[in-house]
Design a protein around this motif. Structure first.
Motif, PDB file in Angstrom:
ATOM      1  N   VAL A 113     -12.698  25.947   9.086  1.00  0.00           N
ATOM      2  CA  VAL A 113     -11.920  24.900   8.407  1.00  0.00           C
ATOM      3  C   VAL A 113     -11.315  23.968   9.457  1.00  0.00           C
ATOM      4  O   VAL A 113     -11.294  22.751   9.292  1.00  0.00           O
ATOM      5  CB  VAL A 113     -10.806  25.534   7.545  1.00  0.00           C
ATOM      6  N   LYS A 114     -10.842  24.548  10.549  1.00  0.00           N
ATOM      7  CA  LYS A 114     -10.152  23.791  11.602  1.00  0.00           C
ATOM      8  C   LYS A 114     -11.133  23.378  12.688  1.00  0.00           C
ATOM      9  O   LYS A 114     -11.114  23.897  13.813  1.00  0.00           O
ATOM     10  CB  LYS A 114      -9.014  24.641  12.184  1.00  0.00           C
ATOM     11  N   THR A 115     -12.006  22.439  12.367  1.00  0.00           N
ATOM     12  CA  THR A 115     -13.096  22.080  13.276  1.00  0.00           C
ATOM     13  C   THR A 115     -12.620  21.362  14.532  1.00  0.00           C
ATOM     14  O   THR A 115     -13.363  21.248  15.508  1.00  0.00           O
ATOM     15  CB  THR A 115     -14.111  21.188  12.551  1.00  0.00           C
ATOM     16  N   ALA A 152     -14.145  16.165  -5.985  1.00  0.00           N
ATOM     17  CA  ALA A 152     -13.856  14.723  -5.996  1.00  0.00           C
ATOM     18  C   ALA A 152     -12.745  14.415  -7.008  1.00  0.00           C
ATOM     19  O   ALA A 152     -11.870  13.569  -6.756  1.00  0.00           O
ATOM     20  CB  ALA A 152     -15.120  13.938  -6.322  1.00  0.00           C
ATOM     21  N   GLU A 153     -12.788  15.091  -8.160  1.00  0.00           N
ATOM     22  CA  GLU A 153     -11.737  14.904  -9.166  1.00  0.00           C
ATOM     23  C   GLU A 153     -10.412  15.471  -8.649  1.00  0.00           C
ATOM     24  O   GLU A 153      -9.342  14.877  -8.861  1.00  0.00           O
ATOM     25  CB  GLU A 153     -12.133  15.598 -10.468  1.00  0.00           C
ATOM     26  N   TRP A 154     -10.479  16.607  -7.954  1.00  0.00           N
ATOM     27  CA  TRP A 154      -9.284  17.151  -7.295  1.00  0.00           C
ATOM     28  C   TRP A 154      -8.695  16.106  -6.356  1.00  0.00           C
ATOM     29  O   TRP A 154      -7.489  15.855  -6.358  1.00  0.00           O
ATOM     30  CB  TRP A 154      -9.635  18.415  -6.512  1.00  0.00           C
ATOM     31  N   GLN A 155      -9.571  15.468  -5.558  1.00  0.00           N
ATOM     32  CA  GLN A 155      -9.110  14.511  -4.557  1.00  0.00           C
ATOM     33  C   GLN A 155      -8.422  13.315  -5.221  1.00  0.00           C
ATOM     34  O   GLN A 155      -7.435  12.788  -4.694  1.00  0.00           O
ATOM     35  CB  GLN A 155     -10.299  14.040  -3.701  1.00  0.00           C
ATOM     36  N   LEU A 159     -11.290  14.186   1.445  1.00  0.00           N
ATOM     37  CA  LEU A 159     -12.112  15.033   0.568  1.00  0.00           C
ATOM     38  C   LEU A 159     -12.970  15.992   1.386  1.00  0.00           C
ATOM     39  O   LEU A 159     -13.168  17.151   1.004  1.00  0.00           O
ATOM     40  CB  LEU A 159     -12.999  14.143  -0.309  1.00  0.00           C
ATOM     41  N   SER A 160     -13.480  15.515   2.525  1.00  0.00           N
ATOM     42  CA  SER A 160     -14.358  16.364   3.343  1.00  0.00           C
ATOM     43  C   SER A 160     -13.650  17.643   3.797  1.00  0.00           C
ATOM     44  O   SER A 160     -14.294  18.685   3.984  1.00  0.00           O
ATOM     45  CB  SER A 160     -14.857  15.582   4.563  1.00  0.00           C
ATOM     46  N   TYR A 161     -12.313  17.582   3.976  1.00  0.00           N
ATOM     47  CA  TYR A 161     -11.568  18.775   4.393  1.00  0.00           C
ATOM     48  C   TYR A 161     -11.657  19.853   3.316  1.00  0.00           C
ATOM     49  O   TYR A 161     -11.922  21.025   3.610  1.00  0.00           O
ATOM     50  CB  TYR A 161     -10.110  18.416   4.670  1.00  0.00           C
ATOM     51  N   PHE A 162     -11.446  19.457   2.065  1.00  0.00           N
ATOM     52  CA  PHE A 162     -11.481  20.436   0.969  1.00  0.00           C
ATOM     53  C   PHE A 162     -12.912  20.905   0.691  1.00  0.00           C
ATOM     54  O   PHE A 162     -13.126  22.057   0.314  1.00  0.00           O
ATOM     55  CB  PHE A 162     -10.815  19.839  -0.265  1.00  0.00           C
ATOM     56  N   GLN A 163     -13.870  20.008   0.875  1.00  0.00           N
ATOM     57  CA  GLN A 163     -15.267  20.429   0.710  1.00  0.00           C
ATOM     58  C   GLN A 163     -15.629  21.469   1.764  1.00  0.00           C
ATOM     59  O   GLN A 163     -16.327  22.452   1.471  1.00  0.00           O
ATOM     60  CB  GLN A 163     -16.184  19.205   0.819  1.00  0.00           C
ATOM     61  N   MET A 184     -13.431  23.454   3.339  1.00  0.00           N
ATOM     62  CA  MET A 184     -12.701  24.673   2.979  1.00  0.00           C
ATOM     63  C   MET A 184     -13.486  25.491   1.967  1.00  0.00           C
ATOM     64  O   MET A 184     -13.664  26.704   2.110  1.00  0.00           O
ATOM     65  CB  MET A 184     -11.335  24.307   2.365  1.00  0.00           C
ATOM     66  N   TRP A 185     -13.930  24.806   0.909  1.00  0.00           N
ATOM     67  CA  TRP A 185     -14.633  25.491  -0.168  1.00  0.00           C
ATOM     68  C   TRP A 185     -15.890  26.186   0.370  1.00  0.00           C
ATOM     69  O   TRP A 185     -16.156  27.356   0.094  1.00  0.00           O
ATOM     70  CB  TRP A 185     -15.011  24.489  -1.266  1.00  0.00           C
ATOM     71  N   THR A 186     -16.649  25.429   1.160  1.00  0.00           N
ATOM     72  CA  THR A 186     -17.945  25.941   1.623  1.00  0.00           C
ATOM     73  C   THR A 186     -17.766  27.130   2.563  1.00  0.00           C
ATOM     74  O   THR A 186     -18.366  28.195   2.367  1.00  0.00           O
ATOM     75  CB  THR A 186     -18.720  24.819   2.333  1.00  0.00           C
ATOM     76  N   VAL A 187     -16.924  26.977   3.588  1.00  0.00           N
ATOM     77  CA  VAL A 187     -16.858  28.037   4.602  1.00  0.00           C
ATOM     78  C   VAL A 187     -16.092  29.264   4.095  1.00  0.00           C
ATOM     79  O   VAL A 187     -16.475  30.401   4.397  1.00  0.00           O
ATOM     80  CB  VAL A 187     -16.245  27.507   5.916  1.00  0.00           C
ATOM     81  N   LEU A 188     -15.030  29.048   3.325  1.00  0.00           N
ATOM     82  CA  LEU A 188     -14.261  30.198   2.846  1.00  0.00           C
ATOM     83  C   LEU A 188     -15.056  30.986   1.809  1.00  0.00           C
ATOM     84  O   LEU A 188     -15.054  32.224   1.831  1.00  0.00           O
ATOM     85  CB  LEU A 188     -12.922  29.739   2.259  1.00  0.00           C
ATOM     86  N   ASN A 189     -15.748  30.291   0.915  1.00  0.00           N
ATOM     87  CA  ASN A 189     -16.507  31.006  -0.111  1.00  0.00           C
ATOM     88  C   ASN A 189     -17.836  31.543   0.407  1.00  0.00           C
ATOM     89  O   ASN A 189     -18.419  32.438  -0.212  1.00  0.00           O
ATOM     90  CB  ASN A 189     -16.708  30.117  -1.337  1.00  0.00           C
ATOM     91  N   ASN A 190     -18.323  31.002   1.517  1.00  0.00           N
ATOM     92  CA  ASN A 190     -19.479  31.638   2.157  1.00  0.00           C
ATOM     93  C   ASN A 190     -19.083  32.985   2.746  1.00  0.00           C
ATOM     94  O   ASN A 190     -19.878  33.924   2.790  1.00  0.00           O
ATOM     95  CB  ASN A 190     -20.033  30.744   3.270  1.00  0.00           C
TER      96      ASN A 190
END
Length: 372
Positions: A34-36, A219-222, A239-243, A245-251
């Motif tokens: 998340v913290k790239t 996107a609606e969240w954003q 938005l890219s931050y939350f995208q 987050m979603w991808t790496v945490l749920n992977n």
């Protein structure tokens, strides 16, 4: 106990976290993804039998133009903070981080020092002489936490005067939590104040619907989050931050991050993200539109999220940061005022601590941070 410390794989780190009842979401391996803007390292502590007995996620932030780093362990490391030989846990870590080029180390021991239940907080709010949580007698004090703080000071760890009580780049020292262990859901609801229970019923009567979203709904969240940012005067994350987050945490764990919406007549009015690590569940980010507040979507959404956390077997529903201010004129007072209605408790951690490995560079960082 003789301890050794070494770099471990992400798989080893994750397996250790999964063996625990809970740990901070800032200490799971995927948080590094998340913290790239930081590079990262996974550390493990091993006892004399070779068994892993602790782990830490280190984030390294490089100084401009030179290869020196601030080493940061948010809400970590995950070790036995009450061990009588705490220096034997931390000294190898400092030596390792110095060898890695760190000029300063910042960490946030996940050690609770005080708790205040809702009755104590309400009493403080009603007392005109009380301005801060520390002015109110705590409901519970953990003596061992004071011993941890004393040991850290004797080792040379330093802490600012406010101890991270505010908000910014550091993690919050004060949070608000609703304990769920050994309670029925009815007991939890009865702990809510009358206004919260009335608002939940009002939302139900108005037909507010709370649903879970997915990656495609970010996107609606954003949209709602950016409305909130304008209203509350903060700089929103992209938005890219939350995208990410979603991808790496749920992977890492398909149930690590959830997204909720409260909608009325097909219109999304509120949204929130939720994080799960073991038995600890966090309401991490919240957003709401400027319309529709009369149907109380935020109350309905929080109640649904708490019920889902309870159904997952969570022991704590964490509403995250609050200020320690009980002054009604303080702009952060609304945070604790809203959360205290859930009948939970304010929790104070021992705060974040710094260890200057290079005093000159550490001082320069302090000056830079104070001028931001």
């Amino acid at each position: 106990m003789s301890l050794t410390l070494r770099t471990i794989s992400r798989e080893q780190h994750l397996a250790y976290i999964q063996s625990l009842p809970a740990a901070s979401h800032c200490q799971v391996p995927a948080w590094a993804d998340v913290k790239t803007e930081w590079r990262s390292e996974n550390l493990g502590w091993f006892d004399k039998n070779g068994q892993m007995v602790g782990a830490g996620l280190v984030l390294y932030r490089q100084l401009p133009k030179i290869k020196r780093y601030l080493a940061y362990m948010p809400e970590g490391p995950v070790i036995n903070w009450y061990a009588p030989n705490l220096d034997e846990w931390l000294q190898p870590m400092l030596a390792h981080l110095k060898h890695q080029g760190a000029f300063s180390v910042k960490m946030g021991p996940p050690v609770v020092i005080r708790r205040w239940d809702s009755a104590a907080i309400k009493s403080g709010i009603q007392d005109p002489d009380v301005k801060r949580l520390r002015d109110v007698e705590a409901t519970h004090i953990e003596p061992r936490a004071f011993e941890v703080a004393d040991r850290l000071r004797k080792m040379g760890w330093q802490q600012g005067e406010d101890g991270g009580a505010g908000f910014g780049d550091v993690q919050p020292r004060y949070v608000f939590q609703v304990p769920l262990a050994n309670r029925s859901l009815d007991d939890v609801l009865k702990g809510f104040n009358q206004l919260w229970r009335r608002n939940i019923k009002k939302a139900e009567k108005a037909g507010v619907e709370v649903v879970q979203g997915g990656y495609e709904d970010l996107a609606e969240w954003q949209r709602l989050y950016e409305i909130t940012a304008v209203r509350d005067h903060f700089r929103p994350r992209p938005l890219s931050y939350f995208q990410r987050m979603w991808t790496v945490l749920n992977n890492e764990d398909p149930n690590r991050m959830r997204l909720y919406f409260a909608r009325h007549n097909g219109v999304n009015l509120s949204a929130a993200t939720m994080l799960v690590v073991g038995g600890h569940v966090w309401y991490s980010y919240g957003a709401s539109d400027n319309i529709g507040r009369e149907v109380r979507p935020s109350n309905a959404m929080q109640w649904r999220m708490l019920r889902d956390a309870y159904a997952m077997g969570a022991t704590v529903y964490d509403l995250r940061g609050i200020s320690d201010s009980l002054d009604e004129t303080d702009h952060l007072f609304g945070l604790i005022q809203f959360k205290v209605g859930t009948g939970g408790e304010a929790v104070e951690y021992v705060g974040e601590w710094d260890f200057p490995l290079n005093k000159l560079l550490h001082k320069a960082l302090d000056i830079y941070m104070s001028r931001r």
